[in-house]
Every structure is written in structure tokens, then in C-alpha cells.
Write an enzyme that holds these catalytic residues in place. Structure first.
Site, PDB file in Angstrom:
ATOM      1  N   HIS A  74       1.029  -1.278   0.013  1.00 48.01           N
ATOM      2  CA  HIS A  74      -0.088  -0.101   0.065  1.00 48.01           C
ATOM      3  C   HIS A  74       1.004   1.276  -0.100  1.00 48.01           C
ATOM      4  O   HIS A  74       1.779   1.318   0.750  1.00 48.01           O
ATOM      5  CB  HIS A  74      -0.930   0.203   1.405  1.00 48.01           C
ATOM      6  CG  HIS A  74      -1.858   1.305   1.304  1.00 48.01           C
ATOM      7  ND1 HIS A  74      -1.720   1.897   2.483  1.00 48.01           N
ATOM      8  CD2 HIS A  74      -2.503   1.631   0.480  1.00 48.01           C
ATOM      9  CE1 HIS A  74      -2.575   3.037   2.264  1.00 48.01           C
ATOM     10  NE2 HIS A  74      -3.035   2.889   1.105  1.00 48.01           N
ATOM     11  N   ASP A  93      -4.996   3.925  -4.646  1.00 49.53           N
ATOM     12  CA  ASP A  93      -5.109   4.362  -3.220  1.00 49.53           C
ATOM     13  C   ASP A  93      -6.041   5.321  -2.926  1.00 49.53           C
ATOM     14  O   ASP A  93      -6.217   6.258  -3.874  1.00 49.53           O
ATOM     15  CB  ASP A  93      -3.554   4.902  -3.062  1.00 49.53           C
ATOM     16  CG  ASP A  93      -3.448   5.365  -1.362  1.00 49.53           C
ATOM     17  OD1 ASP A  93      -4.249   4.994  -0.731  1.00 49.53           O
ATOM     18  OD2 ASP A  93      -2.231   5.170  -1.015  1.00 49.53           O
ATOM     19  N   MET A 103       2.867  13.901 -16.240  1.00 50.07           N
ATOM     20  CA  MET A 103       3.877  14.899 -16.454  1.00 50.07           C
ATOM     21  C   MET A 103       3.371  16.224 -17.131  1.00 50.07           C
ATOM     22  O   MET A 103       2.644  15.743 -18.392  1.00 50.07           O
ATOM     23  CB  MET A 103       5.195  14.533 -17.246  1.00 50.07           C
ATOM     24  CG  MET A 103       5.986  15.438 -17.561  1.00 50.07           C
ATOM     25  SD  MET A 103       7.311  14.723 -18.653  1.00 50.07           S
ATOM     26  CE  MET A 103       8.040  13.322 -17.748  1.00 50.07           C
ATOM     27  N   TYR A 136       9.978  13.586 -13.074  1.00 50.36           N
ATOM     28  CA  TYR A 136      11.343  12.435 -13.112  1.00 50.36           C
ATOM     29  C   TYR A 136      12.036  12.053 -11.515  1.00 50.36           C
ATOM     30  O   TYR A 136      12.104  11.183 -11.168  1.00 50.36           O
ATOM     31  CB  TYR A 136      12.590  13.214 -13.515  1.00 50.36           C
ATOM     32  CG  TYR A 136      12.249  13.329 -15.204  1.00 50.36           C
ATOM     33  CD1 TYR A 136      11.520  12.244 -16.019  1.00 50.36           C
ATOM     34  CD2 TYR A 136      13.149  14.471 -15.881  1.00 50.36           C
ATOM     35  CE1 TYR A 136      11.543  12.426 -17.278  1.00 50.36           C
ATOM     36  CE2 TYR A 136      12.923  14.419 -17.277  1.00 50.36           C
ATOM     37  CZ  TYR A 136      12.054  13.602 -17.939  1.00 50.36           C
ATOM     38  OH  TYR A 136      12.136  13.435 -19.430  1.00 50.36           O
ATOM     39  N   TYR A 178       4.223  12.506 -23.833  1.00 53.91           N
ATOM     40  CA  TYR A 178       3.682  12.651 -22.463  1.00 53.91           C
ATOM     41  C   TYR A 178       2.944  11.357 -22.187  1.00 53.91           C
ATOM     42  O   TYR A 178       1.923  11.503 -21.246  1.00 53.91           O
ATOM     43  CB  TYR A 178       2.877  13.913 -22.370  1.00 53.91           C
ATOM     44  CG  TYR A 178       3.836  14.964 -22.588  1.00 53.91           C
ATOM     45  CD1 TYR A 178       4.351  15.541 -21.595  1.00 53.91           C
ATOM     46  CD2 TYR A 178       3.789  15.714 -23.854  1.00 53.91           C
ATOM     47  CE1 TYR A 178       5.240  16.528 -21.687  1.00 53.91           C
ATOM     48  CE2 TYR A 178       4.769  16.799 -23.841  1.00 53.91           C
ATOM     49  CZ  TYR A 178       5.379  17.256 -22.936  1.00 53.91           C
ATOM     50  OH  TYR A 178       6.326  18.309 -22.692  1.00 53.91           O
ATOM     51  N   ASN A 202       3.225   9.013 -20.233  1.00 53.84           N
ATOM     52  CA  ASN A 202       3.673   8.635 -18.531  1.00 53.84           C
ATOM     53  C   ASN A 202       2.819   8.821 -17.591  1.00 53.84           C
ATOM     54  O   ASN A 202       2.247   9.890 -17.409  1.00 53.84           O
ATOM     55  CB  ASN A 202       5.104   9.582 -18.318  1.00 53.84           C
ATOM     56  CG  ASN A 202       6.096   9.469 -19.668  1.00 53.84           C
ATOM     57  OD1 ASN A 202       6.625   8.437 -20.109  1.00 53.84           O
ATOM     58  ND2 ASN A 202       6.280  10.430 -20.162  1.00 53.84           N
TER      59      ASN A 202
END
Length: 143
Positions: free
Chosen positions: A22, A64, A74, A113, A131, A133
Site C-alpha cells: 500500500h 490508493d 507529466m 522525474y 507525454y 507517462n
């Protein structure tokens, strides 16, 4: 062979998802991301899109619910308010697949990053859309 597990998830990635606890974070990165040099273990899924990987991972892993931003992307350099098409696709996948859908947050490029460098693992995909990510934080399973 196992049932009900998306076939694009490699044995190494399945092990990683099971080993995460978790609050641990997973980066799903595009082909341009510096996955090997960022620090955490880098699992390669060349030739597979980041959107396909996100959908497959969220079929198994909860997001979560104890944090404001369990999913982060990003920001576009020079235009932090821009929303690339792939980010919209990520949001659609979260909305339909995640057990706890959440609005995606964003981080400036170098902050992204930095956050990625402390993730549990990075999944380097073959995604070529810029992009592509996303960092996702693992939630809990149970009642």
C-alpha cells in the site's frame, strides 16, 4: 497459464505488482522516458502502448484512496495547463477500470522525474505518443 490475467502482463510485472505494498508507486512510461537510468527496477514491455498497460494493471491493482492524487502525469513543458490526448485516454481508463476512480493530477517535468526515481518500479512501454507517462499509487485490498 492463468485465468483472468491480461496476457500483456509479463511474469516479472505480475511479480512486481504482487510484491508492491500500500502506497508504493508504479511508473508506466513511454518509449522516450529514461526508464533504465531513473533508479528503480525497469520492466520492459516494448511494443505495447501505455494505455493498454494501464488498463491491464488497473484490472489487478487498486488505486490508493488515502491520497489526493493516486495518479499523476507529466505536465507539458511550456504549457502546464495543456492536456495531451493520451492523458485524456488515461483518465477514461481510470474512470472505467479502477475500483476507485480518481482525477489525474500532474507534476512539472523534473518533479515527475524525481518522483519516478523513488517509485517501486518503472514499466517501460513502446508508447510513442508524447507525454505517455503516468505514476499510479497502489491502494489496499480488503473489506
Amino acid at each position: 497459464m492463468l485465468r483472468n490475467i491480461p496476457n500483456i502482463l509479463s511474469p516479472d510485472l505480475l511479480y512486481t505488482l504482487a510484491a508492491m505494498g500500500h502506497g508504493d508507486e508504479l511508473v508506466i512510461a513511454d518509449a522516450n522516458f529514461p526508464g533504465e537510468s531513473s533508479g528503480p527496477e525497469c520492466i520492459r514491455l516494448d511494443g505495447i502502448s501505455a494505455t493498454a498497460v494501464l488498463e491491464a494493471v488497473l484490472a489487478l491493482m487498486p488505486l490508493d484512496t488515502f491520497v489526493e492524487d493516486p495518479a499523476l502525469v507529466m505536465q507539458v513543458v511550456g504549457d502546464p495547463e495543456a492536456v495531451p490526448e493520451i492523458v485524456g485516454n488515461f483518465q477514461e481508463i481510470i474512470d472505467k477500470t479502477a475500483d476507485n476512480p480518481a482525477k489525474i493530477g500532474s507534476l512539472e517535468r523534473f518533479a515527475f522525474y524525481e518522483r519516478a526515481s523513488s517509485a517501486f518500479a518503472i514499466v517501460q512501454t513502446g508508447e510513442t505518443r508524447l507525454y505517455g507517462n503516468i505514476i499510479i499509487k497502489k491502494g489496499v485490498i480488503g473489506s
